[in-house]
Scaffold this motif. Structure first.
Motif, mmCIF file in Angstrom:
data_model
loop_
_atom_site.group_PDB
_atom_site.id
_atom_site.type_symbol
_atom_site.label_atom_id
_atom_site.label_comp_id
_atom_site.label_asym_id
_atom_site.label_seq_id
_atom_site.Cartn_x
_atom_site.Cartn_y
_atom_site.Cartn_z
ATOM 1 N N LYS A 232 -19.211 -16.533 -0.769
ATOM 2 C CA LYS A 232 -20.412 -17.290 -0.383
ATOM 3 C C LYS A 232 -20.222 -18.804 -0.476
ATOM 4 O O LYS A 232 -20.772 -19.552 0.331
ATOM 5 N N ALA A 233 -19.428 -19.263 -1.449
ATOM 6 C CA ALA A 233 -19.181 -20.708 -1.561
ATOM 7 C C ALA A 233 -18.451 -21.214 -0.325
ATOM 8 O O ALA A 233 -18.772 -22.289 0.208
ATOM 9 N N PHE A 234 -17.458 -20.437 0.162
ATOM 10 C CA PHE A 234 -16.737 -20.827 1.371
ATOM 11 C C PHE A 234 -17.645 -20.757 2.593
ATOM 12 O O PHE A 234 -17.531 -21.573 3.507
ATOM 13 N N VAL A 235 -18.543 -19.782 2.624
ATOM 14 C CA VAL A 235 -19.478 -19.666 3.751
ATOM 15 C C VAL A 235 -20.350 -20.916 3.833
ATOM 16 O O VAL A 235 -20.519 -21.504 4.906
ATOM 17 N N ILE A 236 -20.879 -21.352 2.713
ATOM 18 C CA ILE A 236 -21.741 -22.545 2.682
ATOM 19 C C ILE A 236 -20.947 -23.789 3.091
ATOM 20 O O ILE A 236 -21.399 -24.581 3.920
ATOM 21 N N GLN A 237 -19.761 -23.949 2.512
ATOM 22 C CA GLN A 237 -18.901 -25.089 2.864
ATOM 23 C C GLN A 237 -18.535 -25.022 4.348
ATOM 24 O O GLN A 237 -18.591 -26.023 5.066
ATOM 25 N N GLY A 238 -18.157 -23.851 4.810
ATOM 26 C CA GLY A 238 -17.738 -23.673 6.202
ATOM 27 C C GLY A 238 -18.846 -23.940 7.196
ATOM 28 O O GLY A 238 -18.607 -24.498 8.266
ATOM 29 N N LYS A 239 -20.066 -23.557 6.850
ATOM 30 C CA LYS A 239 -21.197 -23.801 7.753
ATOM 31 C C LYS A 239 -21.388 -25.297 7.975
ATOM 32 O O LYS A 239 -21.579 -25.739 9.117
ATOM 33 N N ALA A 240 -21.323 -26.076 6.910
ATOM 34 C CA ALA A 240 -21.491 -27.530 7.037
ATOM 35 C C ALA A 240 -20.378 -28.143 7.887
ATOM 36 O O ALA A 240 -20.634 -28.987 8.754
ATOM 37 N N ILE A 241 -19.156 -27.694 7.668
ATOM 38 C CA ILE A 241 -18.022 -28.214 8.447
ATOM 39 C C ILE A 241 -18.150 -27.784 9.904
ATOM 40 O O ILE A 241 -17.947 -28.581 10.821
ATOM 41 N N TYR A 242 -18.506 -26.518 10.123
ATOM 42 C CA TYR A 242 -18.686 -26.007 11.488
ATOM 43 C C TYR A 242 -19.736 -26.835 12.218
ATOM 44 O O TYR A 242 -19.528 -27.235 13.364
ATOM 45 N N GLU A 243 -20.874 -27.076 11.577
ATOM 46 C CA GLU A 243 -21.939 -27.833 12.225
ATOM 47 C C GLU A 243 -21.488 -29.241 12.600
ATOM 48 O O GLU A 243 -21.887 -29.764 13.636
ATOM 49 N N ASN A 244 -20.638 -29.855 11.787
ATOM 50 C CA ASN A 244 -20.161 -31.213 12.052
ATOM 51 C C ASN A 244 -18.966 -31.276 12.991
ATOM 52 O O ASN A 244 -18.791 -32.281 13.684
ATOM 53 N N SER A 245 -18.138 -30.242 13.015
ATOM 54 C CA SER A 245 -16.873 -30.327 13.752
ATOM 55 C C SER A 245 -16.741 -29.366 14.924
ATOM 56 O O SER A 245 -15.907 -29.593 15.795
ATOM 57 N N ILE B 191 -10.420 -25.482 6.847
ATOM 58 C CA ILE B 191 -10.249 -24.604 8.015
ATOM 59 C C ILE B 191 -10.578 -23.169 7.623
ATOM 60 O O ILE B 191 -11.292 -22.460 8.346
ATOM 61 N N ILE B 192 -10.088 -22.734 6.473
ATOM 62 C CA ILE B 192 -10.395 -21.384 6.000
ATOM 63 C C ILE B 192 -11.899 -21.234 5.761
ATOM 64 O O ILE B 192 -12.484 -20.199 6.079
ATOM 65 N N ALA B 193 -12.541 -22.258 5.247
ATOM 66 C CA ALA B 193 -13.989 -22.216 5.027
ATOM 67 C C ALA B 193 -14.735 -22.045 6.354
ATOM 68 O O ALA B 193 -15.680 -21.249 6.445
ATOM 69 N N VAL B 194 -14.309 -22.761 7.396
ATOM 70 C CA VAL B 194 -14.938 -22.619 8.712
ATOM 71 C C VAL B 194 -14.776 -21.191 9.225
ATOM 72 O O VAL B 194 -15.734 -20.574 9.712
ATOM 73 N N LEU B 195 -13.577 -20.656 9.113
ATOM 74 C CA LEU B 195 -13.338 -19.285 9.569
ATOM 75 C C LEU B 195 -14.147 -18.289 8.732
ATOM 76 O O LEU B 195 -14.655 -17.292 9.264
ATOM 77 N N THR B 196 -14.286 -18.563 7.445
ATOM 78 C CA THR B 196 -15.104 -17.710 6.577
ATOM 79 C C THR B 196 -16.550 -17.708 7.062
ATOM 80 O O THR B 196 -17.187 -16.656 7.164
ATOM 81 N N TYR B 197 -17.064 -18.884 7.396
ATOM 82 C CA TYR B 197 -18.433 -18.987 7.905
ATOM 83 C C TYR B 197 -18.587 -18.217 9.221
ATOM 84 O O TYR B 197 -19.523 -17.437 9.385
#
Length: 157
Positions: free
Chosen positions: A39-52, A129-135
């Motif tokens: 879940k921590a990676f999902v939250i981090q990944g969502k923010a990165i996905y939204e920005n990038s 990158i892994i966080a984005v893929l996790t999201y």
């Protein structure tokens, strides 16, 4: 017009198959299965996905309209990353490589292929990158996630 779409669809599927084959022969080892239960990676990944990523791939992972049809410049629009796209057909190592290095002809794309997908190696860390893929993967239904896990694990053997 229907025949044209069918031809483009078949060509697109063939291009994905060729790129996966090329990738599987010359791939570097990448991450093991990226588990969207983190879940921590999902939250981090969502923010990165939204920005990038969302500007091209959509806030809801829906991709650009008519993503299977070539643009006037010959390139394909950004595909969706939801269950309706083809992202889940690829192993995690290949997805990681595509984000990090962009679509590289002869490696993660057919020879001569041109894409608007940038390489994020200088913009995102491997962990990001892994966080984005996790999201992205956290949005897939269980059957899609299981199918993608099987593809990932087969490529690691």
């Amino acid at each position: 017009m229907t025949n044209k779409r069918l031809i483009f669809g078949v060509v697109g599927i063939f291009a994905v198959a060729v790129s996966a084959l090329i990738y599987s022969v010359g791939r570097d080892s990448g991450p093991a299965f990226i588990d969207p239960a983190d879940k921590a990676f999902v939250i981090q990944g969502k923010a990165i996905y939204e920005n990038s990523c969302a500007a091209c791939h959509g806030v809801q992972l829906q991709g650009q309209p008519n993503w299977r049809e070539r643009l006037p410049n010959g390139r394909l629009p950004a595909p969706p990353h939801d269950k309706f796209g083809h992202t889940w057909h690829h192993p995690d190592a290949m997805l990681f490589d595509m984000v990090k290095n962009g679509l590289v002809p002869g490696k993660t794309a057919p020879p001569g292929y041109e894409s608007d997908m940038p390489a994020y190696a200088t913009m995102l860390s491997d962990e990001e990158i892994i966080a984005v893929l996790t999201y992205i993967k956290s949005n897939w239904p269980p059957k899609v996630l299981q199918a993608q896990k099987e593809v990932t694990m087969q490529r690691r053997e």
